[in-house]
Design a protein around this motif. Structure first.
Motif, PDB file in Angstrom:
ATOM      1  N   THR A 106       3.824   1.618  -1.216  1.00  0.00           N
ATOM      2  CA  THR A 106       4.602   1.775  -2.451  1.00  0.00           C
ATOM      3  C   THR A 106       3.731   1.694  -3.702  1.00  0.00           C
ATOM      4  O   THR A 106       4.233   1.514  -4.805  1.00  0.00           O
ATOM      5  CB  THR A 106       5.699   0.692  -2.528  1.00  0.00           C
ATOM      6  N   ARG A 107       2.421   1.835  -3.516  1.00  0.00           N
ATOM      7  CA  ARG A 107       1.495   1.682  -4.641  1.00  0.00           C
ATOM      8  C   ARG A 107       1.765   2.672  -5.768  1.00  0.00           C
ATOM      9  O   ARG A 107       1.697   2.328  -6.951  1.00  0.00           O
ATOM     10  CB  ARG A 107       0.048   1.843  -4.156  1.00  0.00           C
ATOM     11  N   SER A 108       2.097   3.924  -5.426  1.00  0.00           N
ATOM     12  CA  SER A 108       2.289   4.946  -6.456  1.00  0.00           C
ATOM     13  C   SER A 108       3.450   4.617  -7.382  1.00  0.00           C
ATOM     14  O   SER A 108       3.459   5.005  -8.553  1.00  0.00           O
ATOM     15  CB  SER A 108       2.519   6.306  -5.806  1.00  0.00           C
ATOM     16  N   TRP A 109       4.458   3.892  -6.890  1.00  0.00           N
ATOM     17  CA  TRP A 109       5.573   3.467  -7.746  1.00  0.00           C
ATOM     18  C   TRP A 109       5.222   2.168  -8.480  1.00  0.00           C
ATOM     19  O   TRP A 109       5.518   2.024  -9.652  1.00  0.00           O
ATOM     20  CB  TRP A 109       6.826   3.233  -6.900  1.00  0.00           C
ATOM     21  N   ASP A 144       2.365   0.979  -9.481  1.00  0.00           N
ATOM     22  CA  ASP A 144       1.370   1.103 -10.547  1.00  0.00           C
ATOM     23  C   ASP A 144       1.991   1.491 -11.884  1.00  0.00           C
ATOM     24  O   ASP A 144       1.362   1.304 -12.934  1.00  0.00           O
ATOM     25  CB  ASP A 144       0.310   2.132 -10.151  1.00  0.00           C
ATOM     26  N   HIS A 145       3.217   2.024 -11.862  1.00  0.00           N
ATOM     27  CA  HIS A 145       3.874   2.433 -13.106  1.00  0.00           C
ATOM     28  C   HIS A 145       4.876   1.402 -13.611  1.00  0.00           C
ATOM     29  O   HIS A 145       5.618   1.655 -14.544  1.00  0.00           O
ATOM     30  CB  HIS A 145       4.593   3.775 -12.897  1.00  0.00           C
ATOM     31  N   TYR A 156      11.437   2.277  -6.526  1.00  0.00           N
ATOM     32  CA  TYR A 156      10.446   1.374  -5.946  1.00  0.00           C
ATOM     33  C   TYR A 156      11.109   0.326  -5.056  1.00  0.00           C
ATOM     34  O   TYR A 156      10.675   0.086  -3.913  1.00  0.00           O
ATOM     35  CB  TYR A 156       9.658   0.701  -7.072  1.00  0.00           C
ATOM     36  N   GLN A 212       0.815  -1.207   0.000  1.00  0.00           N
ATOM     37  CA  GLN A 212       0.000   0.000   0.000  1.00  0.00           C
ATOM     38  C   GLN A 212       0.854   1.265   0.000  1.00  0.00           C
ATOM     39  O   GLN A 212       0.558   2.237  -0.686  1.00  0.00           O
ATOM     40  CB  GLN A 212      -0.927   0.004   1.224  1.00  0.00           C
ATOM     41  N   ARG A 227      12.584   4.603 -12.009  1.00  0.00           N
ATOM     42  CA  ARG A 227      11.407   4.428 -11.172  1.00  0.00           C
ATOM     43  C   ARG A 227      11.420   3.062 -10.487  1.00  0.00           C
ATOM     44  O   ARG A 227      11.000   2.944  -9.324  1.00  0.00           O
ATOM     45  CB  ARG A 227      10.128   4.591 -12.004  1.00  0.00           C
TER      46      ARG A 227
END
Length: 231
Positions: free
Chosen positions: A145-148, A150-151, A209, A143, A205
């Motif tokens: 690290t979700r923003s990284w 998802d890419h 992550y 949760q 990225r």
């Protein structure tokens, strides 16, 4: 009593991994309970156990023969996955522990042991700490690290591998913190960092992550260990 248990575990390891041929397992997967090699294997398992612990413990040997046959027969219907391998070995281990318990302990002894364990604060605290560092911590790290994530293009297999690596890493770090082996913990972290960041042509990225996920994971393990030591 401990020697008896060790001998029974040795008999299982010898017969289930060293004295069992792969051709027996293949035929068992085809014929299941009709395979003669299923009964040959369980007979060998029982025989080696009898040689090591003595034939006077015949109720244990009968229990091993029957349960080993049923467990291996059940497994022959299951697909070749690590889950069923672990279930198979876990059931064998439970049978061995049950035989050991009923052979050397009465119900009153077992009740006394459970009563002692149920009041052991340190035991329950350690158990809670290790449980927290398995899937609950994996979900928490995911949760955060979700923003990284998802890419990134990650297959489900790689994601599952990362989850297991994180769980084992956190449990090892917790053991080291509880034992006060901070130097060993540093070596573990350094080794992981060398493996992770020695790869070339990795997107920036993805590096971020892995770095953030690793730091959060390690931080959770260290904080859990320090909290348990304080308790």
């Amino acid at each position: 009593m401990t020697l008896w248990l060790i001998k029974l575990l040795l008999a299982h390891l010898l017969t289930d991994f060293l004295l069992q041929r792969k051709s027996w397992i293949r035929e068992r997967r085809q014929l299941h309970f009709l395979s003669p090699y299923l009964y040959i294997h369980t007979f060998i398992t029982t025989g080696v156990a009898g040689l090591l612990i003595g034939w006077t413990y015949w109720p244990t040997l009968i229990a091993i023969f029957i349960t080993h046959t049923l467990i291996d027969g059940w497994k022959s219907y299951r697909p070749e996955k690590s889950l069923y391998f672990l279930l198979d070995q876990g059931m064998h281990l439970l049978v061995i522990l049950a035989c050991w318990g009923f052979t050397f302990y009465s119900w009153d002894d077992l009740a006394m042991v459970w009563e002692t364990w149920s009041k052991d604060t340190r035991l329950w605290a350690y158990f809670t700490g290790f449980i927290f560092l398995t899937w609950p911590s994996s979900i928490l790290v995911g949760q955060l690290t979700r923003s990284w994530r998802d890419h990134l293009d990650q297959s489900e297999a790689l994601a599952q591998a990362g989850t297991w690596i994180g769980i084992m890493e956190r449990c090892l770090i917790l053991i080291m913190v509880l034992a006060g082996e901070y130097e060993a913990m540093g070596l573990l972290i350094a080794a992981k960092g060398f493996i992770r960041f020695n790869e070339r042509n990795r997107p920036e990225r993805k590096t971020e992550y892995f770095l953030i996920g690793t730091l959060i994971s390690i931080g959770l393990a260290v904080l859990t260990g320090l909290l348990l030591k304080a308790i």
